[in-house]
Design an enzyme around this catalytic site. Structure first.
Site, PDB file in Angstrom:
ATOM      1  N   ILE A 163     -80.952  36.100 -21.429  1.00  0.00           N
ATOM      2  CA  ILE A 163     -81.031  34.632 -21.411  1.00  0.00           C
ATOM      3  C   ILE A 163     -79.837  34.029 -22.154  1.00  0.00           C
TER       4      ILE A 163
ATOM      5  N   LEU B 191     -74.857  43.690 -30.027  1.00  0.00           N
ATOM      6  CA  LEU B 191     -74.727  44.607 -28.889  1.00  0.00           C
ATOM      7  C   LEU B 191     -75.671  45.802 -29.053  1.00  0.00           C
ATOM      8  N   THR B 192     -76.946  45.518 -29.125  1.00  0.00           N
ATOM      9  CA  THR B 192     -77.950  46.574 -29.075  1.00  0.00           C
ATOM     10  C   THR B 192     -77.998  47.089 -27.633  1.00  0.00           C
TER      11      THR B 192
ATOM     12  N   ASP C 190     -74.388  41.449 -36.817  1.00  0.00           N
ATOM     13  CA  ASP C 190     -75.845  41.503 -36.908  1.00  0.00           C
ATOM     14  C   ASP C 190     -76.349  40.212 -37.574  1.00  0.00           C
TER      15      ASP C 190
ATOM     16  N   ALA D 200     -81.012  35.727 -30.394  1.00  0.00           N
ATOM     17  CA  ALA D 200     -80.993  37.150 -30.760  1.00  0.00           C
ATOM     18  C   ALA D 200     -82.386  37.621 -31.137  1.00  0.00           C
TER      19      ALA D 200
ATOM     20  N   THR E  59     -91.389  32.032 -27.765  1.00  0.00           N
ATOM     21  CA  THR E  59     -92.089  32.540 -26.591  1.00  0.00           C
ATOM     22  C   THR E  59     -93.538  32.051 -26.528  1.00  0.00           C
ATOM     23  N   ASP E  60     -94.066  31.985 -25.302  1.00  0.00           N
ATOM     24  CA  ASP E  60     -95.485  31.635 -25.132  1.00  0.00           C
ATOM     25  C   ASP E  60     -96.409  32.735 -25.652  1.00  0.00           C
ATOM     26  N   GLU E  61     -95.849  33.945 -25.895  1.00  0.00           N
ATOM     27  CA  GLU E  61     -96.711  35.051 -26.348  1.00  0.00           C
ATOM     28  C   GLU E  61     -97.339  34.776 -27.709  1.00  0.00           C
TER      29      GLU E  61
ATOM     30  N   TYR F  14     -94.232  42.481 -31.354  1.00  0.00           N
ATOM     31  CA  TYR F  14     -93.209  41.521 -30.890  1.00  0.00           C
ATOM     32  C   TYR F  14     -93.702  40.090 -31.064  1.00  0.00           C
TER      33      TYR F  14
ATOM     34  N   LYS G 250     -92.378  36.998 -33.547  1.00  0.00           N
ATOM     35  CA  LYS G 250     -91.893  35.700 -33.053  1.00  0.00           C
ATOM     36  C   LYS G 250     -92.711  34.565 -33.688  1.00  0.00           C
TER      37      LYS G 250
ATOM     38  N   LEU H  46     -90.653  43.535 -16.213  1.00  0.00           N
ATOM     39  CA  LEU H  46     -91.367  43.787 -14.960  1.00  0.00           C
ATOM     40  C   LEU H  46     -90.491  43.616 -13.712  1.00  0.00           C
TER      41      LEU H  46
ATOM     42  N   PRO I  67    -101.459  48.773 -24.651  1.00  0.00           N
ATOM     43  CA  PRO I  67    -102.416  48.425 -25.710  1.00  0.00           C
ATOM     44  C   PRO I  67    -102.297  46.939 -26.075  1.00  0.00           C
TER      45      PRO I  67
HETATM   46  P1  NAD Z   1     -82.514  40.478 -24.495  1.00  0.00           P
HETATM   47  O1  NAD Z   1     -83.243  41.642 -25.060  1.00  0.00           O
HETATM   48  O2  NAD Z   1     -82.027  40.544 -23.101  1.00  0.00           O
HETATM   49  O3  NAD Z   1     -81.231  40.146 -25.397  1.00  0.00           O
HETATM   50  C1  NAD Z   1     -81.294  40.122 -26.786  1.00  0.00           C
HETATM   51  C2  NAD Z   1     -79.855  39.993 -27.310  1.00  0.00           C
HETATM   52  O4  NAD Z   1     -79.912  39.888 -28.737  1.00  0.00           O
HETATM   53  C3  NAD Z   1     -78.962  41.185 -26.982  1.00  0.00           C
HETATM   54  O5  NAD Z   1     -77.687  40.742 -26.575  1.00  0.00           O
HETATM   55  C4  NAD Z   1     -78.881  41.941 -28.299  1.00  0.00           C
HETATM   56  O6  NAD Z   1     -77.688  42.691 -28.435  1.00  0.00           O
HETATM   57  C5  NAD Z   1     -78.956  40.801 -29.290  1.00  0.00           C
HETATM   58  N1  NAD Z   1     -79.449  41.228 -30.607  1.00  0.00           N
HETATM   59  C6  NAD Z   1     -80.558  41.967 -30.880  1.00  0.00           C
HETATM   60  N2  NAD Z   1     -80.676  42.170 -32.193  1.00  0.00           N
HETATM   61  C7  NAD Z   1     -79.628  41.520 -32.781  1.00  0.00           C
HETATM   62  C8  NAD Z   1     -79.209  41.345 -34.119  1.00  0.00           C
HETATM   63  N3  NAD Z   1     -79.888  41.892 -35.141  1.00  0.00           N
HETATM   64  N4  NAD Z   1     -78.102  40.619 -34.366  1.00  0.00           N
HETATM   65  C9  NAD Z   1     -77.393  40.060 -33.340  1.00  0.00           C
HETATM   66  N5  NAD Z   1     -77.737  40.217 -32.041  1.00  0.00           N
HETATM   67  C10 NAD Z   1     -78.842  40.922 -31.771  1.00  0.00           C
HETATM   68  O7  NAD Z   1     -83.461  39.235 -24.724  1.00  0.00           O
HETATM   69  P2  NAD Z   1     -83.773  37.995 -23.768  1.00  0.00           P
HETATM   70  O8  NAD Z   1     -84.802  38.383 -22.791  1.00  0.00           O
HETATM   71  O9  NAD Z   1     -82.503  37.424 -23.316  1.00  0.00           O
HETATM   72  O10 NAD Z   1     -84.484  37.022 -24.823  1.00  0.00           O
HETATM   73  C11 NAD Z   1     -83.698  36.123 -25.605  1.00  0.00           C
HETATM   74  C12 NAD Z   1     -84.616  35.322 -26.502  1.00  0.00           C
HETATM   75  O11 NAD Z   1     -85.557  34.605 -25.710  1.00  0.00           O
HETATM   76  C13 NAD Z   1     -85.450  36.149 -27.461  1.00  0.00           C
HETATM   77  O12 NAD Z   1     -85.524  35.464 -28.685  1.00  0.00           O
HETATM   78  C14 NAD Z   1     -86.828  36.225 -26.813  1.00  0.00           C
HETATM   79  O13 NAD Z   1     -87.839  36.369 -27.784  1.00  0.00           O
HETATM   80  C15 NAD Z   1     -86.882  34.884 -26.138  1.00  0.00           C
HETATM   81  N6  NAD Z   1     -87.721  34.801 -24.936  1.00  0.00           N
HETATM   82  C16 NAD Z   1     -87.558  35.700 -23.917  1.00  0.00           C
HETATM   83  C17 NAD Z   1     -88.314  35.569 -22.753  1.00  0.00           C
HETATM   84  C18 NAD Z   1     -88.162  36.533 -21.588  1.00  0.00           C
HETATM   85  O14 NAD Z   1     -88.942  36.442 -20.640  1.00  0.00           O
HETATM   86  N7  NAD Z   1     -87.204  37.436 -21.600  1.00  0.00           N
HETATM   87  C19 NAD Z   1     -89.248  34.524 -22.644  1.00  0.00           C
HETATM   88  C20 NAD Z   1     -89.410  33.639 -23.719  1.00  0.00           C
HETATM   89  C21 NAD Z   1     -88.624  33.780 -24.851  1.00  0.00           C
HETATM   90  O1  DAU Z   2     -94.037  35.482 -21.983  1.00  0.00           O
HETATM   91  C1  DAU Z   2     -92.743  35.529 -22.506  1.00  0.00           C
HETATM   92  C2  DAU Z   2     -92.389  36.961 -22.802  1.00  0.00           C
HETATM   93  O2  DAU Z   2     -92.190  37.581 -21.523  1.00  0.00           O
HETATM   94  C3  DAU Z   2     -91.132  37.120 -23.647  1.00  0.00           C
HETATM   95  O3  DAU Z   2     -91.376  36.581 -24.915  1.00  0.00           O
HETATM   96  C4  DAU Z   2     -90.731  38.587 -23.783  1.00  0.00           C
HETATM   97  O4  DAU Z   2     -89.488  38.683 -24.449  1.00  0.00           O
HETATM   98  C5  DAU Z   2     -90.603  39.189 -22.401  1.00  0.00           C
HETATM   99  O5  DAU Z   2     -90.377  40.572 -22.514  1.00  0.00           O
HETATM  100  C6  DAU Z   2     -91.871  38.945 -21.580  1.00  0.00           C
HETATM  101  O6  DAU Z   2     -92.985  39.691 -22.101  1.00  0.00           O
HETATM  102  P1  DAU Z   2     -94.053  40.411 -21.135  1.00  0.00           P
HETATM  103  O7  DAU Z   2     -94.681  41.512 -21.863  1.00  0.00           O
HETATM  104  O8  DAU Z   2     -94.920  39.423 -20.461  1.00  0.00           O
HETATM  105  O9  DAU Z   2     -93.017  40.947 -20.019  1.00  0.00           O
HETATM  106  P2  DAU Z   2     -92.893  42.345 -19.257  1.00  0.00           P
HETATM  107  O10 DAU Z   2     -91.823  42.148 -18.223  1.00  0.00           O
HETATM  108  O11 DAU Z   2     -92.761  43.492 -20.178  1.00  0.00           O
HETATM  109  O12 DAU Z   2     -94.288  42.461 -18.520  1.00  0.00           O
HETATM  110  C7  DAU Z   2     -94.734  41.465 -17.630  1.00  0.00           C
HETATM  111  C8  DAU Z   2     -96.115  41.880 -17.146  1.00  0.00           C
HETATM  112  O13 DAU Z   2     -95.987  43.059 -16.336  1.00  0.00           O
HETATM  113  C9  DAU Z   2     -97.073  42.249 -18.255  1.00  0.00           C
HETATM  114  O14 DAU Z   2     -98.384  41.858 -17.891  1.00  0.00           O
HETATM  115  C10 DAU Z   2     -96.983  43.772 -18.316  1.00  0.00           C
HETATM  116  C11 DAU Z   2     -96.741  44.157 -16.872  1.00  0.00           C
HETATM  117  N1  DAU Z   2     -95.950  45.391 -16.655  1.00  0.00           N
HETATM  118  C12 DAU Z   2     -94.735  45.470 -17.266  1.00  0.00           C
HETATM  119  C13 DAU Z   2     -93.962  46.595 -17.094  1.00  0.00           C
HETATM  120  C14 DAU Z   2     -92.625  46.716 -17.783  1.00  0.00           C
HETATM  121  C15 DAU Z   2     -96.416  46.388 -15.824  1.00  0.00           C
HETATM  122  O15 DAU Z   2     -97.524  46.279 -15.238  1.00  0.00           O
HETATM  123  N2  DAU Z   2     -95.657  47.503 -15.661  1.00  0.00           N
HETATM  124  C16 DAU Z   2     -94.454  47.667 -16.277  1.00  0.00           C
HETATM  125  O16 DAU Z   2     -93.815  48.732 -16.110  1.00  0.00           O
END
Ligand code: NAD
Ligand code: DAU
Length: 336
Positions: free
Chosen positions: A12, A35-36, A59, A82, A125-127, A150, A154, A190, A274
């Site tokens: 994102i 850059l994890t 970091d 991040a 996040t909505d989580e 996680y 958050k 997913l 879980p």
């Molecule tokens: P991502 O895992 O794709 O990217 C995370 C980035 O943060 C990476 O570039 C990583 O290198 C960097 N990072 C990790 N630890 C770090 C540190 N200690 N210092 C500096 N950089 C660091 O994550 P994403 O899916 O792009 O999510 C971005 C943000 O949005 C997160 O805060 C996540 O909680 C939030 N979010 C994600 C979703 C989703 O569906 N992916 C939904 C709602 C909120």
């Molecule tokens: O809701 C926002 C969150 O969405 C963000 O805060 C998180 O960063 C992001 O990872 C995401 O969390 P989820 O756990 O909802 O996403 P994930 O893609 O891991 O899983 C989506 C749904 O799919 C969840 O119900 C678990 C299920 N799933 C996921 C994977 C990876 C499967 O059934 N099989 C799988 O292999």
């Protein structure tokens, strides 16, 4: 404006950086990223040479790095993307989520406090609301009921960020988005995992009965919402950012299989995650009303764009799936 974006090499964050560096805007961007495994500078190839862009490898938990950067660059706004962002990884190894998501957010807040940064946007996040029973939707006042390490990290970082508004009068805003999807998403989540496995005729692991509901938000809609919250939202407030379509996981996977022309028999039920939250559902009324933001991308169109992107970028996927990815995949899926 001058933005300090953290995590700008992730899924994102990189979309947000690309949006800010678009020719239609004049912002400067400093991207601080560790850059994890999830950070990938390839995601920023289209903007790397922009004179308005600077990358800093570091970091967010490192107070010296963060303080020097904020002191040297004096950003108008810090946007904290991040994080350790994957629920399954947080279940397998909880320590990194608390380090980055809590200590990292704290370190950034302290630097912003010390240097009086005019605006701080914490991306969440909505989580944090946990599972929501139908037909309810969580608004911003809904209780926090985090289920995974996680989401607990958050929720903690949200409270910490908001406490800086209350105690230090710092102009902090928190956004809470639903599940994002789109190009450049790491194939542990997913949608990209299912697209990638389907394209390789590998089994598609469905946790439990697959009837868990997620509210899908196209990544560019999320980025516009974060910008709207910065530009038109109020400090001290939380803004939910919901998606354009709530669907059970099996329906999403079915749509992917149809689109790539692969059989339903690739779906494989595996042991449930879980503490798996059954349903997420957000009200985004506040953000819409106060800023005029709307989720614009219809789910079918966004999914097609995403699938086309993965079809056209198989080398990107192959590179991010080499190395560490296979170890993670085996740890998470081998004995399920
Ligand atoms: P991502 O895992 O794709 O990217 C995370 C980035 O943060 C990476 O570039 C990583 O290198 C960097 N990072 C990790 N630890 C770090 C540190 N200690 N210092 C500096 N950089 C660091 O994550 P994403 O899916 O792009 O999510 C971005 C943000 O949005 C997160 O805060 C996540 O909680 C939030 N979010 C994600 C979703 C989703 O569906 N992916 C939904 C709602 C909120
Ligand atoms: O809701 C926002 C969150 O969405 C963000 O805060 C998180 O960063 C992001 O990872 C995401 O969390 P989820 O756990 O909802 O996403 P994930 O893609 O891991 O899983 C989506 C749904 O799919 C969840 O119900 C678990 C299920 N799933 C996921 C994977 C990876 C499967 O059934 N099989 C799988 O292999």
């Amino acid at each position: 404006m001058k933005f300090l974006v953290t995590g700008g090499a992730g899924f994102i964050g990189s979309a947000f950086v690309r949006m800010l560096l678009d020719a239609s805007r004049g912002d400067d961007v400093i991207n601080l990223d560790k850059l994890t495994y999830a950070g990938n500078l390839e995601n920023l190839a289209s903007v790397t040479h922009s004179p308005r862009y600077r990358f800093v490898h570091g970091d967010i938990c490192d107070a010296e790095v963060v303080n020097n950067l904020v002191s040297d660059t004096r950003p108008d706004v810090i946007v904290n993307f991040a994080a350790e962002s994957h629920v399954d990884r947080s279940i397998l190894s909880p320590a990194p989520v608390f380090e980055t998501n809590l200590r990292g957010t704290f370190t950034l807040l302290e630097a912003a406090r010390m240097h009086k940064t005019p605006r701080f946007l914490h991306v969440s996040t909505d989580e944090v609301y946990g599972s929501i029973d139908a037909p309810h939707e969580a608004n911003e006042g809904y209780p926090l009921r985090a289920s995974s390490p996680y989401s607990a990290s958050k929720a903690g970082s949200d409270l910490l960020a908001l406490s800086y508004f209350v105690t230090y009068k710092m102009p902090v805003t928190v956004t809470r988005a639903s599940n994002n999807y789109g190009p450049y998403q790491f194939p542990e989540k997913l949608i990209p995992l299912m697209i990638s496995n389907a394209m390789e005729d590998k089994p598609l692991p469905i946790y439990g009965d697959g009837m868990q509901i997620r509210d899908w938000l196209y990544v560019d809609d999320h980025c516009r919402a974060v910008l709207a919250a910065i530009e038109r939202g109020r400090p001290g407030e939380i803004y939910n950012i919901g998606g354009s379509r709530a669907l059970p996981n099996v329906e999403v996977v079915q749509l992917i299989l149809d689109a790539v022309g692969k059989p339903v028999s690739l779906m494989q039920t595996v042991t449930d995650r879980p503490g798996h939250d059954r349903r997420y559902a957000l009200s985004s009324h506040k953000l819409m009303q106060e800023t005029g933001w709307l989720a614009e991308m219809p789910f079918e169109k966004g999914l097609k764009t995403t699938i086309d992107w993965y079809r056209n970028n198989t080398e990107w996927t192959a590179r991010v799936k080499s190395g560490e990815y296979q170890n993670y995949y085996d740890r998470n899926y081998a004995n399920r």
